[in-house]
Motif scaffolding. Structure first.
Motif, mmCIF file in Angstrom:
data_model
loop_
_atom_site.group_PDB
_atom_site.id
_atom_site.type_symbol
_atom_site.label_atom_id
_atom_site.label_comp_id
_atom_site.label_asym_id
_atom_site.label_seq_id
_atom_site.Cartn_x
_atom_site.Cartn_y
_atom_site.Cartn_z
ATOM 1 N N GLY A 192 0.794 -1.227 0.000
ATOM 2 C CA GLY A 192 0.000 0.000 0.000
ATOM 3 C C GLY A 192 0.822 1.270 0.000
ATOM 4 N N ASN A 244 7.206 8.178 -0.029
ATOM 5 C CA ASN A 244 6.198 8.436 -1.064
ATOM 6 C C ASN A 244 5.047 9.248 -0.467
ATOM 7 O OD1 ASN A 244 4.566 8.451 -3.323
ATOM 8 N ND2 ASN A 244 3.868 6.333 -3.034
ATOM 9 N N ALA A 245 5.300 10.552 -0.276
ATOM 10 C CA ALA A 245 4.229 11.465 0.165
ATOM 11 C C ALA A 245 3.591 12.019 -1.108
ATOM 12 C CB ALA A 245 4.809 12.560 1.049
ATOM 13 N N ARG A 257 -7.593 1.626 -2.244
ATOM 14 C CA ARG A 257 -7.341 0.746 -3.395
ATOM 15 C C ARG A 257 -8.538 -0.182 -3.632
ATOM 16 N NH1 ARG A 257 -1.690 -2.332 -3.287
ATOM 17 N NH2 ARG A 257 -2.826 -3.682 -1.889
ATOM 18 N N GLY A 298 2.810 2.268 -2.255
ATOM 19 C CA GLY A 298 2.830 2.860 -3.595
ATOM 20 C C GLY A 298 3.923 2.306 -4.488
ATOM 21 N N LYS A 299 4.466 1.172 -4.093
ATOM 22 C CA LYS A 299 5.581 0.582 -4.854
ATOM 23 C C LYS A 299 5.195 0.261 -6.304
ATOM 24 C CE LYS A 299 6.592 -3.371 -3.130
ATOM 25 N NZ LYS A 299 5.843 -4.398 -3.841
ATOM 26 N N SER A 300 4.077 -0.439 -6.495
ATOM 27 C CA SER A 300 3.703 -0.843 -7.862
ATOM 28 C C SER A 300 3.453 0.378 -8.727
ATOM 29 C CB SER A 300 2.450 -1.715 -7.875
ATOM 30 O OG SER A 300 2.617 -2.777 -7.004
ATOM 31 N N SER A 301 2.745 1.391 -8.184
ATOM 32 C CA SER A 301 2.456 2.591 -8.988
ATOM 33 C C SER A 301 3.748 3.312 -9.342
ATOM 34 C CB SER A 301 1.563 3.575 -8.232
ATOM 35 O OG SER A 301 0.618 2.923 -7.453
ATOM 36 N N ARG A 355 -4.487 4.375 2.033
ATOM 37 C CA ARG A 355 -4.179 3.912 0.667
ATOM 38 C C ARG A 355 -4.638 2.473 0.469
ATOM 39 N NH1 ARG A 355 1.791 6.641 -0.376
ATOM 40 N NH2 ARG A 355 1.032 8.762 -0.068
#
Ligand code: GDP
Ligand code: ADP
Length: 206
Positions: free
Chosen positions: A15, A168-169, A137, A17-20, A133
């Motif tokens: 959650g 990842n802000a 999702r 944000g790694k994949s995005s 997040r």
């Protein structure tokens, strides 16, 4: 083990944000390719066999482990995940750059095998934002969210073992940080070879 390409490993609590981020990075950088992992978990939503993952049964997974087909594998949130040799070896032998999007246990195994791999840990800006997040999702049940939040604390406690930590802000800022890491590593590697042409290539000034 040593191959001529660069190897980047990106890990994060679910959650964060790694994949995005990795998807956006790949869209900006044609020289990077992501490795498709094998997993014993069932496909979610629109996921396709061979696109997000190679989906296989736990029995198939175990026999691949026994045959030594994985560079690394780990159990994450109750499912098995692994990076097969076949998925990255050919590309790395050609001197091309590869990104692995895997959990922290796998990342640390990869560092043992490939000490030159660059390990990046993605952090959420806060626990609250991480929960939001995961909820937003919309593909994760409440009890699964609780398990992931508990695991996130275990995972974040390992962040100091990584080469870089990216918060990842604001998405674009984190993407910019990732790009800088990739660029710096390419340049460092090229300069070790002491060839002007490889340095220019790494700087995208061929
Ligand atoms: N060790 C290891 N972890 C993996 C691999 N592929 C995916 N993972 C990790 O497994 C975790 C769960 O991934 P996934 O089921 O896609 O759920 P997500 O966390 O909601 O994106 C994530 O931390 C992934 O990075 C792999 O090949 N090896
Ligand atoms: N910087 C950000 N700000 C707000 N939402 C984000 C940000 N980065 C990612 N997200 C969103 O958070 C959710 C989880 O991101 P995802 O890339 O699926 O995480 P992971 O692969 O780490 O599990 C997605 O809905 C994504 O669109």
């Amino acid at each position: 083990m040593e191959y001529p390409g660069n190897l980047f490993v990106v890990a994060a609590p679910s959650g964060a944000g790694k994949s995005s981020l990795v998807k956006a990075l790949l869209e900006l950088d044609a020289k990077l390719a992501v490795s498709i992992s094998h997993t014993s978990r069932a496909p979610r939503g629109q996921e396709q066999h061979g696109r997000e993952y190679w989906f296989i049964s736990p029995e198939e997974f175990r026999s691949k482990v026994e045959r030594g087909e994985f560079f690394e594998w780990a159990e994450v949130h109750g499912n098995l995940y692994g990076t097969s040799r076949a998925s990255i070896e050919e590309r790395m032998k050609q001197g091309e750059d590869v990104v692995l999007e895997i959990d922290f246990q796998g990342a640390l195994q990869i560092k043992q095998l490939f000490p030159y791999a660059v390990l990046v840990f993605i952090l959420p800006p806060s626990w609250d934002e991480l929960r939001q997040r995961l909820t937003r999702r919309g593909d994760t049940a409440e009890e699964v969210i609780e398990r992931r939040m508990a695991n996130a604390r275990i995972e974040v406690a390992q962040a100091h073992r990584f080469d870089f930590v990216v918060v990842n802000a604001v998405f674009e800022t984190a993407l910019f940080d990732l790009k800088a890491i990739v660029h710096a590593q390419r340049l460092k590697y090229a300069s070790q070879r002491r060839s002007k042409s490889t340095v220019f290539k790494a700087l995208d000034l061929p």
